[in-house]
Design a protein around this motif. Sequence first.
Motif, PDB file in Angstrom:
ATOM      1  N   UNK A 127       0.769  -1.157   0.045  1.00  0.00           N
ATOM      2  CA  UNK A 127       0.138   0.041   0.046  1.00  0.00           C
ATOM      3  C   UNK A 127       0.791   1.058   0.068  1.00  0.00           C
ATOM      4  N   UNK A 128       0.232   2.447  -0.415  1.00  0.00           N
ATOM      5  CA  UNK A 128       0.746   3.701  -0.136  1.00  0.00           C
ATOM      6  C   UNK A 128       0.580   3.990   1.176  1.00  0.00           C
ATOM      7  N   UNK A 129       2.039   3.956   2.036  1.00  0.00           N
ATOM      8  CA  UNK A 129       1.674   4.257   3.585  1.00  0.00           C
ATOM      9  C   UNK A 129       1.286   5.477   3.915  1.00  0.00           C
ATOM     10  N   UNK A 130       1.481   6.538   3.428  1.00  0.00           N
ATOM     11  CA  UNK A 130       1.203   8.158   3.523  1.00  0.00           C
ATOM     12  C   UNK A 130      -0.438   8.004   3.451  1.00  0.00           C
ATOM     13  N   UNK A 131      -0.982   7.407   2.245  1.00  0.00           N
ATOM     14  CA  UNK A 131      -2.295   7.683   2.046  1.00  0.00           C
ATOM     15  C   UNK A 131      -3.096   6.717   3.315  1.00  0.00           C
ATOM     16  N   UNK A 132      -2.760   5.540   3.352  1.00  0.00           N
ATOM     17  CA  UNK A 132      -3.472   4.594   4.349  1.00  0.00           C
ATOM     18  C   UNK A 132      -3.315   5.340   5.835  1.00  0.00           C
ATOM     19  N   UNK A 133      -2.107   5.950   6.031  1.00  0.00           N
ATOM     20  CA  UNK A 133      -1.900   6.642   7.500  1.00  0.00           C
ATOM     21  C   UNK A 133      -3.240   7.768   7.318  1.00  0.00           C
ATOM     22  N   UNK A 134      -3.173   8.660   6.076  1.00  0.00           N
ATOM     23  CA  UNK A 134      -4.186   9.497   6.139  1.00  0.00           C
ATOM     24  C   UNK A 134      -5.689   8.913   6.540  1.00  0.00           C
ATOM     25  N   UNK A 135      -5.874   7.883   5.931  1.00  0.00           N
ATOM     26  CA  UNK A 135      -7.323   7.214   6.254  1.00  0.00           C
ATOM     27  C   UNK A 135      -7.505   7.133   7.630  1.00  0.00           C
ATOM     28  N   UNK A 136      -6.570   6.204   8.436  1.00  0.00           N
ATOM     29  CA  UNK A 136      -6.643   5.754   9.654  1.00  0.00           C
ATOM     30  C   UNK A 136      -6.628   7.138  10.578  1.00  0.00           C
TER      31      UNK A 136
END
Length: 268
Positions: A149-158
């Motif tokens: 996954x794109x960590x920055x984007x998943x981090x943004x979601x969480x």
Amino acid sequence: LSATLHESLYEQKPTIHFLVKDIERQRLMKEQIAQADKLASIGQLSSGVAHEINNPLGIIQGYTQLLLRAQGRESEHYNDLKTIEKHVRHCRSIVENLLKFARPSETKREPVQINEMIDEILDFTRYDQDFSRLNLTTAYDEQLPAVMADEKKIRQVVMNLIMNARHAVTGSKEGAIHITTACDKPKCEVHISVSDNGYGIEKKNLLKIFDPFFTTKPPGEGTGLGLSVSYGIIKSHGGNILVESAPGKGTTFTVTLPVPAGTVEESP
């Protein structure tokens, strides 16, 4: 379900013919197409609007900061200028979300350890006083495989889900947020759930919460884009984001992300 009365030409006896047709799938498909068309239209409009107002906002912010440098903190205009700067930053944040919604950037995937990522997010939240008043707990699947996954984007979601949960329990003396991770081996999926014991979401709003600009927060406290952007991010990863809620029973958002083939079997 329809029925017709038919008189046979040969037997001259009335007969009833029933036609049973399942239209639920067609109805859902039409709703999905309509939603996709609406999102596409809003995306095009949002992109144009965002670009048109982004430049003047940047100029306003720049001149405000110049004026702030010329003012001392004891100046009668200092607080007024800080208020302008605050709201300009808020507007620019909305514009940034509009652009993310309208034109999502390319997803760069790499192995992401979800449990570690959530811990890093929670380390950041300890600087927020509102979280210090809450009962925040976690329950991790310690054998959770990495996801591509794109960590920055998943981090943004969480982060968005956690902040929404915090808002839902703000003001409650016994506010609680519970974060869990789990692996669904048969489906090759990783699940991330964020639950709160707030009031919950009204049934009439459940179908709207992922719509752009829809928010139940008071004016000035929400843009209505956080969940829309999050939904788009998760869908671009081949996953899903679901919600379970009822008035008086709190809310649980669950993000599902696919796991690379063979990863689950290799985990102990």
